[in-house]
Design an enzyme around this catalytic site. Structure first.
Site, PDB file in Angstrom:
ATOM      1  N   ASP A  38      -1.972   0.704  -6.370  1.00  0.00           N
ATOM      2  CA  ASP A  38      -1.985  -0.735  -6.703  1.00  0.00           C
ATOM      3  C   ASP A  38      -0.420  -1.115  -7.467  1.00  0.00           C
ATOM      4  O   ASP A  38      -0.138  -0.098  -8.253  1.00  0.00           O
ATOM      5  CB  ASP A  38      -3.117  -1.212  -7.525  1.00  0.00           C
ATOM      6  CG  ASP A  38      -3.203  -2.726  -7.658  1.00  0.00           C
ATOM      7  OD1 ASP A  38      -4.154  -3.457  -7.215  1.00  0.00           O
ATOM      8  OD2 ASP A  38      -2.326  -3.266  -8.224  1.00  0.00           O
ATOM      9  N   ASN A  94     -13.409  -7.832  -5.420  1.00  0.00           N
ATOM     10  CA  ASN A  94     -13.219  -9.036  -5.968  1.00  0.00           C
ATOM     11  C   ASN A  94     -13.462 -10.051  -4.465  1.00  0.00           C
ATOM     12  O   ASN A  94     -12.797 -10.005  -3.592  1.00  0.00           O
ATOM     13  CB  ASN A  94     -11.982  -9.428  -6.293  1.00  0.00           C
ATOM     14  CG  ASN A  94     -11.683  -8.741  -7.778  1.00  0.00           C
ATOM     15  OD1 ASN A  94     -12.647  -8.418  -8.551  1.00  0.00           O
ATOM     16  ND2 ASN A  94     -10.483  -8.576  -8.052  1.00  0.00           N
ATOM     17  N   VAL A 103      -5.688 -11.270  -2.673  1.00  0.00           N
ATOM     18  CA  VAL A 103      -5.307 -10.849  -0.974  1.00  0.00           C
ATOM     19  C   VAL A 103      -6.657 -10.830  -0.191  1.00  0.00           C
ATOM     20  O   VAL A 103      -7.543 -10.097  -0.444  1.00  0.00           O
ATOM     21  CB  VAL A 103      -4.890  -9.286  -1.126  1.00  0.00           C
ATOM     22  CG1 VAL A 103      -4.233  -8.868   0.269  1.00  0.00           C
ATOM     23  CG2 VAL A 103      -3.492  -9.282  -2.025  1.00  0.00           C
ATOM     24  N   HIS A 107     -10.635  -5.036   0.267  1.00  0.00           N
ATOM     25  CA  HIS A 107     -10.308  -3.766  -0.292  1.00  0.00           C
ATOM     26  C   HIS A 107     -11.210  -3.508  -1.587  1.00  0.00           C
ATOM     27  O   HIS A 107     -11.508  -4.285  -2.196  1.00  0.00           O
ATOM     28  CB  HIS A 107      -8.840  -4.145  -1.009  1.00  0.00           C
ATOM     29  CG  HIS A 107      -8.592  -5.270  -1.763  1.00  0.00           C
ATOM     30  ND1 HIS A 107      -8.534  -6.626  -1.109  1.00  0.00           N
ATOM     31  CD2 HIS A 107      -8.270  -5.567  -3.046  1.00  0.00           C
ATOM     32  CE1 HIS A 107      -8.357  -7.483  -2.158  1.00  0.00           C
ATOM     33  NE2 HIS A 107      -8.204  -6.845  -3.445  1.00  0.00           N
TER      34      HIS A 107
END
Ligand code: AMP
Ligand code: ZN
Length: 121
Positions: A38, A94, A103, A107
């Site tokens: 990240d 999330n 995004v 993920h």
């Protein structure tokens, strides 16, 4: 919608990481999933695991392509081992803007290397 076609994936940041148009600090890759660090780490280890096919969230992907969702989880396990964090790590998804998803390509956040609190913020 899960798709690899140009309409669904155009402009998607993580699809562009899959194709190599945008660089990433990769830590693992196979035919189905990709792991990279990240840009704004929230722990000493903070790796994102993404499916190579586009889907907005992992639950959505699981409904449409279960094997791809499992591939994300298996790579999370692999990365936890290679990063040396198996004694205590967190996998976070999330889902939706209300949960701080920014995004909209599925993920997993794999976080480790520090103490965690519960409940999460
Ligand atoms: P989320 O808020 O759950 O959608 O997570 C998106 C994550 O992507 C955030 O933790 C960002 O720091 C991270 N991120 C955004 N752009 C990049 C990039 N180009 N390379 C690596 N991580 C990124
Ligand atoms: Zn995408």
């Amino acid at each position: 919608m899960t798709s690899t076609d140009d309409v669904a994936t155009s402009g998607c940041l993580f699809c562009q990481i899959v194709t190599g148009e945008i660089p990433a600090d990769k830590v693992a890759e196979n035919d189905d999933a990709l792991a990279f660090r990240d840009l704004n780490p929230q722990a000493p280890t903070h790796v994102l695991i993404i499916p190579k096919v586009h889907s907005p969230t992992l639950p959505e992907l699981a409904a449409e392509q279960p094997a791809a969702a499992v591939a994300v989880l298996l790579m999370a396990r692999e990365v936890a081992e290679s990063e040396g964090i198996v004694d205590g790590y967190r996998i976070a998804f999330n889902n939706g803007a209300g949960a701080q998803q920014t995004v909209f390509h599925a993920h997993a956040h794999v976080l480790g290397g520090r103490e965690f609190t519960w409940p999460p913020g």
